[in-house]
Motif scaffolding. Structure first.
Motif, short mmCIF file in Angstrom:
data_model
loop_
_atom_site.label_atom_id
_atom_site.label_comp_id
_atom_site.label_asym_id
_atom_site.label_seq_id
_atom_site.Cartn_x
_atom_site.Cartn_y
_atom_site.Cartn_z
N THR A 209 22.59 3.25 -16.52
CA THR A 209 23.94 3.60 -16.95
C THR A 209 24.74 4.05 -15.73
O THR A 209 24.19 4.56 -14.76
CB THR A 209 23.92 4.74 -17.98
OG1 THR A 209 23.21 5.84 -17.42
CG2 THR A 209 23.27 4.30 -19.27
N PHE A 210 26.03 3.87 -15.86
CA PHE A 210 26.92 4.26 -14.76
C PHE A 210 27.14 5.76 -14.81
O PHE A 210 27.40 6.33 -15.87
CB PHE A 210 28.26 3.53 -14.92
CG PHE A 210 29.31 3.99 -13.93
CD1 PHE A 210 30.38 4.77 -14.34
CD2 PHE A 210 29.23 3.63 -12.59
CE1 PHE A 210 31.34 5.18 -13.44
CE2 PHE A 210 30.19 4.04 -11.68
CZ PHE A 210 31.25 4.82 -12.11
N SER A 211 26.99 6.43 -13.66
CA SER A 211 27.29 7.86 -13.62
C SER A 211 28.40 8.08 -12.60
O SER A 211 28.28 7.70 -11.43
CB SER A 211 26.04 8.67 -13.26
OG SER A 211 25.46 8.20 -12.07
N GLN A 212 29.47 8.65 -13.09
CA GLN A 212 30.64 8.90 -12.24
C GLN A 212 30.28 9.93 -11.18
O GLN A 212 29.53 10.87 -11.44
CB GLN A 212 31.79 9.43 -13.11
CG GLN A 212 33.12 9.44 -12.44
CD GLN A 212 34.08 8.40 -13.01
OE1 GLN A 212 33.79 7.79 -14.03
NE2 GLN A 212 35.21 8.21 -12.37
N ASP B 291 40.94 12.28 -21.54
CA ASP B 291 39.54 12.12 -21.92
C ASP B 291 39.18 10.66 -22.12
O ASP B 291 38.00 10.29 -22.12
CB ASP B 291 39.27 12.88 -23.23
CG ASP B 291 38.78 14.28 -22.96
OD1 ASP B 291 38.79 15.10 -23.87
OD2 ASP B 291 38.38 14.54 -21.80
N GLN B 292 40.18 9.83 -22.32
CA GLN B 292 39.92 8.40 -22.56
C GLN B 292 39.40 7.75 -21.29
O GLN B 292 39.91 8.00 -20.20
CB GLN B 292 41.20 7.71 -23.00
CG GLN B 292 41.69 8.18 -24.35
CD GLN B 292 42.65 7.19 -24.94
OE1 GLN B 292 42.32 6.02 -25.12
NE2 GLN B 292 43.84 7.64 -25.24
N GLN B 293 38.40 6.90 -21.48
CA GLN B 293 37.84 6.20 -20.32
C GLN B 293 37.61 4.75 -20.67
O GLN B 293 37.29 4.42 -21.82
CB GLN B 293 36.51 6.84 -19.90
CG GLN B 293 36.66 8.30 -19.47
CD GLN B 293 35.38 8.87 -18.90
OE1 GLN B 293 34.70 8.22 -18.12
NE2 GLN B 293 35.05 10.08 -19.28
N VAL B 294 37.74 3.89 -19.70
CA VAL B 294 37.50 2.46 -19.94
C VAL B 294 36.00 2.22 -20.06
O VAL B 294 35.20 2.97 -19.48
CB VAL B 294 38.09 1.59 -18.80
CG1 VAL B 294 39.59 1.83 -18.69
CG2 VAL B 294 37.41 1.85 -17.49
N PRO B 295 35.59 1.21 -20.82
CA PRO B 295 34.15 0.93 -20.93
C PRO B 295 33.59 0.40 -19.61
O PRO B 295 34.30 -0.25 -18.83
CB PRO B 295 34.09 -0.14 -22.04
CG PRO B 295 35.44 -0.74 -22.07
CD PRO B 295 36.40 0.30 -21.63
N VAL B 296 32.29 0.71 -19.38
CA VAL B 296 31.63 0.29 -18.13
C VAL B 296 30.35 -0.45 -18.47
O VAL B 296 29.58 -0.02 -19.33
CB VAL B 296 31.29 1.51 -17.24
CG1 VAL B 296 30.58 1.04 -15.97
CG2 VAL B 296 32.54 2.29 -16.89
N GLU B 297 30.15 -1.56 -17.78
CA GLU B 297 28.89 -2.30 -17.91
C GLU B 297 28.20 -2.30 -16.56
O GLU B 297 28.85 -2.54 -15.54
CB GLU B 297 29.16 -3.76 -18.34
CG GLU B 297 27.89 -4.60 -18.42
CD GLU B 297 28.15 -6.10 -18.25
OE1 GLU B 297 29.30 -6.49 -17.94
OE2 GLU B 297 27.19 -6.87 -18.40
N VAL B 298 26.89 -2.00 -16.53
CA VAL B 298 26.13 -2.05 -15.29
C VAL B 298 25.56 -3.44 -15.14
O VAL B 298 24.85 -3.92 -16.02
CB VAL B 298 25.00 -0.99 -15.28
CG1 VAL B 298 24.16 -1.13 -14.03
CG2 VAL B 298 25.59 0.40 -15.37
#
Lengths: 404, 395
Positions: free
Chosen positions: A43-46, A170-177
């Motif tokens: 998973t992507f971690s900011q 709080d809204q964030q765009v979806p992320v795919e790894v």
């Protein structure tokens, strides 16, 4: 094989050098990697750098900003004095510090109403401009959301506006790894450690091999050996076999260190045993280079202290030039990269990167071929230097026999 | 004693191999570090993030996103601005994945039918440790989506909002609320850390001179040492000038190294040269006594050389010499094992240089100097105890 046994005894007698160079420098790599933590790539971690907020305003807006930044970073508490701020910056413990000046909240609202220019926050960043740019984006994202809400609804109470802005941000765009074949960062540590082995192998094998050959080549010892029934060629072969045994021992020890959990090698062996084997082979091929250099150094008649010095200069120099310590060749300038091409460690490093990035095996073998060529060339130079030196007085050659 | 002092100096500087090791190595190392890492600060400066964008019909139809991406990219940035992104455009999701596999991109962007962008990040940049660049792309996209959603919500709450062009312009005009400032005496620099570490490494290596000097005094390490032991001089009158000479040669070598890095590479020490010289003097003093202690150990000469070399490398690791990981390890060790950091001369010399560069006052500098003096005191006592009385091959 008397010469073989004697050479091994010499190596064992110099166990402090084995301990210091092979074991000690090898363990340095383990220590370094033990402090590196890699998160899972599933998973992507900011990024969440350490951030401190020095709030001199204590308004609802500054507190709202502090709460928001705490969700997008790792909050650090700093005292509001020059000493603490200098400490945090000099020691690089807090790469981003936001200083909210007194009156910021009021000035912000006045600017939104159009009666004054927009106030600014002072930000202190470390050397990494990316961290600074990233946190600037985060900070400005929140404040612009508040600005937009107050611009659209000038009569809205500030608390409500802050709440609406917090909900919006709080809204964030979806992320795919996306897994890219051949570039598994989970094994990053293992690749780093295999590259690191070039450093202890170069330093340790250079010193020990030079010591062994120097002992057998020293004036009186050499003269006595020449009068023994063992032919010089067989004696040299036995000494060489002892040095190769040393190389194998050092190489095996590096593999053992690679299996320590901290280095990530065990994960690589379990997950990609083929790559582990190829990397081990590359390290063994590279180990022939310090073997050859040690042989060359011994032929020059250098003293023990100088041999130690040269081993450290060469091993550290090669290691830096090959990017082992930085692990990112792009940080090196073009000129340095060109110079690095003339070092065998650089090509060993390239071979490990080829494995890491999933390059074709032909590329891997090409790089290892260059390493072998370096070893052969250095050995040839050593033979030539040795031949010239046998004619000197120290070696008891023709000059020694010549009348005064 | 004066004669012994001068003779020891001459002996040390005539040992070409020792001198080569002590002078050449620091110069070579600092040159290498400068060549490799001297531009580290520029490397850490903003370098546009390589990103792929799927430029299809849905992307083009998205309000504001193509314009925002272009404005942040190399192609669209203003002359005096800094480009954040370096965009490669492709026309499909498959092409984007192939481009990702073929090159070094942080990821690619797509837009769905509802106009919501999505970020497809390369797994190599997915972790928070290696993914600051990817996080920048994510936050840019988040900010766009948050703004679009906020404006959309405002429009739904008050449809008349969009009839006022001036208001719309005010909403759309982004304001920057941040500005850079500095709290340190000099600008932050990462490359300086490595130059300081390399200088600290060379200070630690000054053990070599004391080691060589002590070996010429002890009866069981050299024929010269055996002859000197028979001389009608007390041990202290033999040792003291030898130690003083070792320090003098070591300090002289450090002056050469300091002058080299300061003038050849423009390495800044905050303009506090007298304090730098004091650091070098105290550092060399600590390492001279350390070298004397190592030289007095009852082990083979080659092993002693190995000890000094490896000790230099080991201590320099925790002064951050070996790259970014080593820098992190050094800071972690200082936080979790402060006593070890205090006892590490390489770390303390580096800290002294840092303190001179970053701080206005001398408090942190003084702490580092005191730590080095304490180390000098400890090894002075240890080496004196080891060298006081010796018995060799006693019957």
């Amino acid at each position: 094989m008397p010469a073989f046994r004697t050479a091994l005894k010499l190596i064992i007698r110099h166990w402090p050098n084995v301990l210091l160079y092979v074991v000690g420098l090898g363990m340095l790599g383990v220590f370094i990697l033990a402090s590196v933590n890699l998160t899972s790539v599933a998973t992507f971690s900011q990024a969440k750098p350490n951030v401190a907020v020095i709030d001199r305003d204590h308004s609802a807006l500054s507190e709202g900003l502090t709460d928001y930044l705490a969700t997008r970073s790792t909050p650090v508490t700093l005292e509001d004095n020059t000493q603490a701020l200098q400490d945090a910056t000099a020691k690089n413990t807090t790469p981003y510090i936001v200083i909210v000046p007194a009156g910021f909240g009021e000035a912000f609202q006045a600017a939104v109403a159009g009666s004054s220019p927009a106030p600014v926050l002072d930000t202190v960043v470390n050397y990494s401009a990316f961290t600074g740019q990233y946190m600037d984006q985060v900070t400005n994202a929140y404040l612009n959301a508040v600005r937009m809400v107050l611009t659209a609804e000038p009569d809205m109470p500030l608390d409500q506006a802050l709440s609406q802005a917090a909900t919006a941000t709080d809204q964030q765009v979806p992320v795919e790894v996306v897994e890219v074949e051949g570039a598994k960062s989970i094994y990053y540590k293992a690749y780093f450690f295999f590259r690191w082995t070039a450093y202890p192998l170069t330093a340790g094998l250079m010193v020990l091999v030079a010591m062994v050959f120097s002992t057998f080549l020293s004036g009186e010892v050499r003269r006595r050996n020449l009068s023994s029934p063992l032919p010089p060629s067989r004696m040299s072969s036995q000494v060489a076999i002892a040095c190769v045994t040393l190389v194998l021992f050092a190489w095996l020890f590096m593999l053992l260190l690679a299996l320590i959990p901290a280095t990530g090698g065990l994960d690589l062996l379990q997950g990609e045993p083929g790559r582990f084997g190829i990397l081990a082979l590359a390290a063994l091929i590279y180990a022939l280079v310090p073997l050859a250099i040690g042989f060359l150094v011994a032929q020059t008649g250098m003293r023990s202290a100088a041999q130690n010095g040269l081993a450290n200069i060469v091993s550290l120099g090669f290691a830096f030039l090959s990017g082992i310590f930085m692990d990112d060749l792009s940080l090196m300038g073009d000129t340095v990269l060109k110079i690095a091409h003339a070092t065998p460690t650089f090509w060993f490093s390239k071979a490990t990167f080829a494995v890491q990035e999933g390059a074709p095996m032909s590329t891997f073998w090409a790089y290892n071929g260059v390493v072998l060529l370096f070893a052969a060339a250095i050995f040839a130079v050593g033979l030539m230097v040795g031949r010239l030196r046998t004619q000197t007085a120290d070696a008891g050659g023709n000059l020694a026999a010549a009348p005064a | 004693m004066g004669t012994t002092f001068l003779t020891t100096i001459k002996t040390l500087v005539r040992q070409r191999d020792v001198l080569l090791w002590a002078i050449a190595f620091p110069l070579v190392l600092s040159t290498l570090i400068y060549a490799m890492l001297g531009n580290l600060d520029e490397a850490y400066a903003i370098d546009p993030v390589d990103l792929v964008v799927v430029d299809d019909a849905t992307y083009q139809a998205t309000t504001g996103l193509p314009e925002m991406i272009t404005a942040l990219s190399v192609e669209g940035v203003q002359a005096d601005g800094t480009a954040l992104l370096d965009i490669t455009y492709v026309d499909s999701d498959e092409a984007a994945r192939q481009t990702l596999a073929d090159g070094d991109y942080v990821g690619f962007i797509t837009v769905d039918a509802s106009g919501e962008p999505a970020f497809h990040v390369d797994a190599r940049y997915a972790s928070s440790t290696t993914g600051t660049r990817a996080s920048i792309v994510k936050i840019v996209l988040d900010q766009y989506w948050q703004t679009a959603s906020l404006v959309g919500a405002m429009g739904q709450a008050d449809p008349e909002l969009f009839s006022d062009p001036a208001l719309l312009e005010k909403l759309a005009t982004e304001v920057s609320y941040t500005q850079r400032t500095s709290v340190t005496a000099n600008p932050v620099s990462d490359s300086l850390a490595y130059m300081y570490s390399s200088l600290a490494f060379s200070v630690v290596m000054m053990m070599t001179f004391a080691l060589a000097a002590i070996e010429d005094i002890q009866a069981n390490t050299s024929a010269l040492g055996a002859r000197r032991s028979l001389a009608g001089q007390s041990k202290i009158r033999t040792l003291a000038p030898a130690i003083a000479a070792s320090w003098t040669v070591g300090f002289g070598v450090q002056l050469i190294g300091y002058t080299y890095v300061k003038f050849a590479f423009g390495t800044s020490f905050g303009g506090k040269d007298p304090a730098v010289l004091l650091t070098l003097a105290v550092g060399v003093l600590a390492m001279t006594f350390t070298g004397a202690f190592v030289g007095s150990l009852p082990i083979a000469s080659g092993a002693k050389s190995g000890i000094t070399a490896t000790l230099s490398c080991f201590l320099s690791l925790f002064a951050g010499l070996y790259g970014t990981f080593a820098q992190d390890l050094a800071e972690s060790a200082a936080e979790n094992a402060p006593l070890f950091a205090l006892a590490n001369p390489a770390r303390q010399v580096t800290q002294a240089f840092h303190a001179l560069y970053y701080y206005d006052g001398y408090q942190q500098f003084g702490q580092a100097i005191l730590a080095l003096l304490a180390l000098a005191g400890v090894f002075f006592v240890l080496s004196t105890l080891m060298l006081r009385r010796k018995r060799y091959a006693s019957l």
